[in-house]
Design a protein around this motif. Structure first.
Motif, PDB file in Angstrom:
ATOM      1  N   VAL A  32       1.013  -1.334  -0.348  1.00 27.46           N
ATOM      2  CA  VAL A  32      -0.221  -0.697  -0.128  1.00 27.46           C
ATOM      3  C   VAL A  32       1.232   0.630  -0.439  1.00 27.46           C
ATOM      4  O   VAL A  32       1.815   1.447   0.670  1.00 27.46           O
ATOM      5  CB  VAL A  32      -0.649  -0.060   1.414  1.00 27.46           C
ATOM      6  N   MET A  33       0.664   1.936  -0.638  1.00 21.21           N
ATOM      7  CA  MET A  33       1.436   3.493  -0.999  1.00 21.21           C
ATOM      8  C   MET A  33       0.453   4.569  -0.346  1.00 21.21           C
ATOM      9  O   MET A  33      -0.533   4.704  -0.909  1.00 21.21           O
ATOM     10  CB  MET A  33       1.897   3.688  -2.432  1.00 21.21           C
ATOM     11  N   ALA A  34       0.832   5.784  -0.541  1.00 25.28           N
ATOM     12  CA  ALA A  34       0.536   6.458   0.685  1.00 25.28           C
ATOM     13  C   ALA A  34       1.563   7.567   0.778  1.00 25.28           C
ATOM     14  O   ALA A  34       2.857   7.598   0.487  1.00 25.28           O
ATOM     15  CB  ALA A  34       0.269   6.316   2.006  1.00 25.28           C
ATOM     16  N   SER A  53      -3.647  -2.785  -5.351  1.00 23.45           N
ATOM     17  CA  SER A  53      -4.099  -3.026  -7.058  1.00 23.45           C
ATOM     18  C   SER A  53      -4.685  -1.668  -7.624  1.00 23.45           C
ATOM     19  O   SER A  53      -4.540  -1.733  -8.832  1.00 23.45           O
ATOM     20  CB  SER A  53      -5.470  -3.672  -7.152  1.00 23.45           C
ATOM     21  N   GLY A  54      -4.811  -0.404  -7.078  1.00 22.33           N
ATOM     22  CA  GLY A  54      -4.349   0.569  -6.980  1.00 22.33           C
ATOM     23  C   GLY A  54      -6.396   1.221  -7.407  1.00 22.33           C
ATOM     24  O   GLY A  54      -6.440   1.806  -7.709  1.00 22.33           O
ATOM     25  N   ARG A  71      -1.096   4.888  -9.143  1.00 24.65           N
ATOM     26  CA  ARG A  71       0.352   3.963  -9.471  1.00 24.65           C
ATOM     27  C   ARG A  71       0.420   3.088 -11.090  1.00 24.65           C
ATOM     28  O   ARG A  71      -0.677   2.971 -11.072  1.00 24.65           O
ATOM     29  CB  ARG A  71       0.342   2.816  -7.747  1.00 24.65           C
ATOM     30  N   ASP A  72       1.524   2.882 -10.854  1.00 28.61           N
ATOM     31  CA  ASP A  72       1.891   1.863 -12.002  1.00 28.61           C
ATOM     32  C   ASP A  72       3.016   0.771 -11.544  1.00 28.61           C
ATOM     33  O   ASP A  72       3.882   0.941 -11.570  1.00 28.61           O
ATOM     34  CB  ASP A  72       2.220   2.853 -13.315  1.00 28.61           C
ATOM     35  N   VAL A  78       4.425   5.249  -8.028  1.00 26.76           N
ATOM     36  CA  VAL A  78       3.029   5.423  -7.384  1.00 26.76           C
ATOM     37  C   VAL A  78       3.900   6.997  -7.260  1.00 26.76           C
ATOM     38  O   VAL A  78       4.531   8.236  -7.852  1.00 26.76           O
ATOM     39  CB  VAL A  78       3.010   5.299  -6.104  1.00 26.76           C
ATOM     40  N   TYR A  79       2.671   8.353  -8.054  1.00 25.14           N
ATOM     41  CA  TYR A  79       2.696   9.403  -8.662  1.00 25.14           C
ATOM     42  C   TYR A  79       1.434  10.310  -7.534  1.00 25.14           C
ATOM     43  O   TYR A  79       0.563   9.255  -6.590  1.00 25.14           O
ATOM     44  CB  TYR A  79       1.972   9.627  -9.593  1.00 25.14           C
TER      45      TYR A  79
END
Length: 128
Positions: A32-34, A53-54, A71-72, A78-79
Motif C-alpha cells: 500500500v502506498m501513501a 491494485s490501485g 500507481r503503475d 506511485v504518483y
C-alpha cells in the motif's frame, strides 16, 4: 523496499506539479502506498493513500478534488498529481509504503507510525 521521491519544485499558486516515488528492492504491488507532507514547523500529515491494485484511494479533505494519487505497478512507481496548488500546500512531500492491508482502515491510514518504509522527501513550494 527503498523509496525515492522526486518532482518537487517551485510553482505559482494555481499551478500543477506531479510527484513520483520510485520503489526498488521489493515487490511493489504488495505494498500500500501513501503520500504525506510536512510543512515548516508542523507535524507530518497524511495526504492520500492507494491500495495495492490501485482500486481504492483515500484523500484528505483539504486536497480532495485537487490532488490525485495513482500507481503503475509495472514501473514500480506511485504518483501524486497536484493541481490548483495553494501556498498552504507548501511542504516537504514524503512517500510511504506498508504491506499490511489493515493500513487502509481509517483508524490506520493517517497514522505516520503505521507505515514501515519512507522515502527521503521532495520539497514543494507554492508562491502566492
Amino acid at each position: 523496499v527503498q523509496l525515492q521521491a522526486s518532482g518537487g519544485g517551485l510553482v505559482q499558486a494555481g499551478g500543477s506539479l506531479r510527484l513520483s516515488c520510485a520503489a526498488s528492492g521489493g515487490t511493489f504491488s504488495s505494498y500500500v502506498m501513501a503520500w504525506f507532507r510536512q510543512a515548516p514547523g508542523k507535524e507530518r500529515e497524511f495526504v492520500t493513500v492507494i491500495s495495492r491494485s490501485g482500486g481504492s484511494t483515500f484523500t484528505r479533505d483539504s486536497v480532495k478534488g485537487r490532488f490525485t494519487i495513482s500507481r503503475d505497478n509495472a514501473k514500480n512507481t506511485v504518483y501524486l498529481q497536484m493541481n490548483s496548488l495553494k501556498p498552504e500546500d507548501t511542504a516537504v512531500y514524503y512517500c510511504a509504503a506498508d504491506r499490511d492491508l489493515s493500513i487502509l482502515a481509517k483508524r490506520n491510514r493517517e497514522d505516520v507510525g503505521k507505515y514501515e518504509y519512507w522515502g527521503q522527501g521532495t520539497l514543494v513550494t507554492v508562491s502566492s
